[in-house]
Design an enzyme around this catalytic site. Structure first.
Site, short mmCIF file in Angstrom:
data_model
loop_
_atom_site.label_atom_id
_atom_site.label_comp_id
_atom_site.label_asym_id
_atom_site.label_seq_id
_atom_site.Cartn_x
_atom_site.Cartn_y
_atom_site.Cartn_z
N LYS A 112 0.72 -1.17 -0.10
CA LYS A 112 -0.03 -0.11 -0.05
C LYS A 112 0.89 1.30 0.00
O LYS A 112 0.88 2.02 -0.69
CB LYS A 112 -0.94 -0.03 1.28
CG LYS A 112 -1.74 -1.17 1.36
CD LYS A 112 -2.68 -1.34 2.54
CE LYS A 112 -2.07 -1.11 3.94
NZ LYS A 112 -1.35 -2.31 4.22
N ARG A 114 -9.99 0.34 8.47
CA ARG A 114 -9.44 -0.94 8.73
C ARG A 114 -10.45 -2.05 9.55
O ARG A 114 -10.20 -3.09 9.80
CB ARG A 114 -8.41 -0.84 9.65
CG ARG A 114 -7.29 -1.67 9.38
CD ARG A 114 -5.95 -1.11 10.38
NE ARG A 114 -4.62 -1.53 10.13
CZ ARG A 114 -3.79 -0.97 9.60
NH1 ARG A 114 -4.02 0.13 9.07
NH2 ARG A 114 -2.76 -1.55 9.52
N ARG A 148 12.01 -4.62 5.36
CA ARG A 148 11.45 -3.28 5.14
C ARG A 148 12.41 -2.19 5.58
O ARG A 148 12.65 -2.17 6.75
CB ARG A 148 10.14 -2.87 5.33
CG ARG A 148 9.37 -1.60 5.30
CD ARG A 148 8.16 -1.56 5.08
NE ARG A 148 7.44 -2.07 6.24
CZ ARG A 148 6.00 -2.01 6.48
NH1 ARG A 148 5.36 -1.51 5.45
NH2 ARG A 148 5.69 -2.61 7.51
N ARG A 188 10.83 -0.26 11.12
CA ARG A 188 9.78 0.07 12.11
C ARG A 188 9.84 -0.80 13.09
O ARG A 188 10.27 -2.00 13.13
CB ARG A 188 8.42 -0.11 11.31
CG ARG A 188 8.07 1.28 10.70
CD ARG A 188 6.91 1.01 9.59
NE ARG A 188 5.88 0.31 10.33
CZ ARG A 188 4.71 0.05 9.58
NH1 ARG A 188 4.58 0.40 8.29
NH2 ARG A 188 3.69 -0.71 9.97
N ARG A 205 -0.48 -8.77 13.82
CA ARG A 205 -1.13 -8.04 12.64
C ARG A 205 -1.79 -8.62 11.57
O ARG A 205 -2.94 -8.22 11.13
CB ARG A 205 -0.08 -7.11 11.86
CG ARG A 205 0.25 -5.81 13.04
CD ARG A 205 1.93 -5.37 12.78
NE ARG A 205 1.84 -4.76 11.24
CZ ARG A 205 3.02 -4.35 10.74
NH1 ARG A 205 4.17 -4.70 11.38
NH2 ARG A 205 3.13 -3.91 9.56
P1 AP5 Z 1 4.79 -1.50 2.06
O1 AP5 Z 1 4.48 -0.83 0.72
O2 AP5 Z 1 5.62 -0.75 3.05
O3 AP5 Z 1 3.53 -2.44 2.82
P2 AP5 Z 1 2.11 -1.73 3.15
O4 AP5 Z 1 1.13 -2.49 2.60
O5 AP5 Z 1 2.25 -0.28 3.30
O6 AP5 Z 1 2.38 -2.27 4.72
P3 AP5 Z 1 2.31 -1.71 6.08
O7 AP5 Z 1 3.18 -2.75 7.16
O8 AP5 Z 1 2.45 -0.31 6.21
O9 AP5 Z 1 0.80 -1.74 6.38
P4 AP5 Z 1 0.14 -2.00 7.81
O10 AP5 Z 1 -1.26 -1.88 7.38
O11 AP5 Z 1 0.40 -3.12 8.64
O12 AP5 Z 1 0.91 -0.65 8.59
P5 AP5 Z 1 0.15 0.49 8.90
O13 AP5 Z 1 1.42 1.47 8.97
O14 AP5 Z 1 -0.94 0.94 7.92
O15 AP5 Z 1 5.63 -2.86 1.43
C1 AP5 Z 1 6.11 -3.56 2.45
C2 AP5 Z 1 7.62 -4.11 1.90
O16 AP5 Z 1 7.93 -4.78 0.84
C3 AP5 Z 1 8.73 -2.90 1.43
O17 AP5 Z 1 9.87 -3.04 1.84
C4 AP5 Z 1 8.49 -2.64 0.15
O18 AP5 Z 1 9.58 -2.16 -0.55
C5 AP5 Z 1 8.37 -4.24 -0.28
N1 AP5 Z 1 7.30 -4.53 -1.70
C6 AP5 Z 1 6.08 -3.77 -1.62
N2 AP5 Z 1 5.53 -4.21 -2.98
C7 AP5 Z 1 6.28 -5.33 -3.27
C8 AP5 Z 1 6.46 -5.98 -4.59
N3 AP5 Z 1 5.39 -5.88 -5.42
N4 AP5 Z 1 7.53 -6.98 -4.69
C9 AP5 Z 1 8.30 -7.03 -3.71
N5 AP5 Z 1 8.47 -6.25 -2.53
C10 AP5 Z 1 7.50 -5.32 -2.49
O19 AP5 Z 1 -0.48 0.69 10.37
C11 AP5 Z 1 0.62 0.18 11.50
C12 AP5 Z 1 -0.41 0.17 12.79
O20 AP5 Z 1 -0.94 1.31 13.25
C13 AP5 Z 1 -1.57 -0.87 12.68
O21 AP5 Z 1 -0.96 -2.12 13.02
C14 AP5 Z 1 -2.16 -0.06 14.02
O22 AP5 Z 1 -1.79 -0.53 15.37
C15 AP5 Z 1 -2.27 0.97 13.63
N6 AP5 Z 1 -3.38 1.59 12.80
C16 AP5 Z 1 -3.02 2.24 11.43
N7 AP5 Z 1 -4.40 2.24 10.85
C17 AP5 Z 1 -5.24 2.35 11.73
C18 AP5 Z 1 -6.67 2.03 11.62
N8 AP5 Z 1 -7.47 2.72 10.77
N9 AP5 Z 1 -7.38 1.63 12.69
C19 AP5 Z 1 -6.78 1.26 13.92
N10 AP5 Z 1 -5.31 1.19 13.79
C20 AP5 Z 1 -4.53 1.37 12.82
#
Ligand code: AP5
Length: 221
Positions: free
Chosen positions: A18, A94, A133, A166, A177
């Protein structure tokens, strides 16, 4: 679809890509990118009360309360001038209550969601992605040690600033997660299928291919 504005959500498990794909969408559609994870990490970096509470929850792989998250998004959509031309939501909604509140908020403004794009990847692949990552905290740009390395080791391509890992990118938090994603977030896929705005993309492919598929899915309806 018009390239002039877009109102969409990116759905996908941790590591689905994402945060990797959102900047492409911002560049193409000139919309704002609202990542709730980045917003929470910014609160943590500023050491606010919310940041301190959120860090405990995030490091354990849990979810911050719906009320806090809905208010955060509402505030951005109302006050962030970059969102005037549309938005890409990443990490929100989410849960079903968050999805319902978002629909209600957008209906009141007469600007309903247009697209919900799901990045689909099997859990096995996500572990390697998350543990490799690297992120640039100020912009949220993400890299991968092997799959998407920065031009210079541990340095952001754009600003030259250092990259970090992170604190929730560890095996234990990731397990929770992923479990949370399947239990609480996956149901929103059906929610958007019912409203007819869902499309799915195979996100196990290389990033450039995933981007092509996202564009294809956006041009389809
Ligand atoms: P990347 O693009 O960084 O992945 P992502 O989908 O953004 O994953 P996140 O871990 O950021 O998602 P998340 O939903 O767990 O975390 P968030 O920050 O939202 O890609 C990952 C890696 O793979 C990178 O190294 C990239 O280079 C590589 N990659 C990408 N695409 C690739 C491909 N096609 N091929 C190969 N490699 C690839 O949330 C964090 C925390 O915040 C949550 O756990 C929760 O506690 C809280 N939170 C956030 N939003 C909410 C909400 N709405 N409600 C409640 N709690 C919330």
């Amino acid at each position: 679809m018009s390239t002039e504005s877009i109102r969409m959500v990116l759905i996908g498990p941790p590591g689905a890509g994402k945060g990797t794909q959102a900047p492409n969408l911002v560049e193409k559609f000139h919309a704002c990118h609202l990542s709730t994870g980045d917003m929470l990490r910014s609160q943590i970096a500023k050491n606010t009360e919310l940041g301190q509470e959120a860090k405990k929850i995030m490091d354990q792989g849990g979810l911050v309360s719906d009320e806090i998250m809905v208010n955060m998004i509402k505030d951005e959509l109302t006050n962030n001038p970059a969102c005037k031309n549309g938005f890409i939501l990443d990490g929100f909604p989410r849960t079903i209550p968050q999805a319902e509140k978002l629909d209600q908020m957008l209906a009141e403004r007469g600007t309903p969601l247009q697209r919900a794009v799901e990045l689909q990847v099997d859990d096995d692949l996500l572990v390697a992605r998350i543990t490799g990552r690297l992120i640039h905290p100020a912009s949220g740009r993400s890299y991968h040690k092997l799959f998407n390395p920065p031009k210079v080791d541990m340095v952001d391509d754009v600003t030259g600033e250092p990259l970090i890992q992170r604190s929730d990118d560890n095996a234990d938090a990731l397990k929770k997660r992923l479990a949370g994603y399947h239990a609480q977030t996956e149901p929103i896929v059906d929610f958007y299928k019912k409203t007819g705005i869902w499309s799915g993309v195979d996100a196990s492919q290389p990033p450039a291919t995933v981007w092509d598929e996202i564009l294809k899915s956006l041009s389809q309806k």
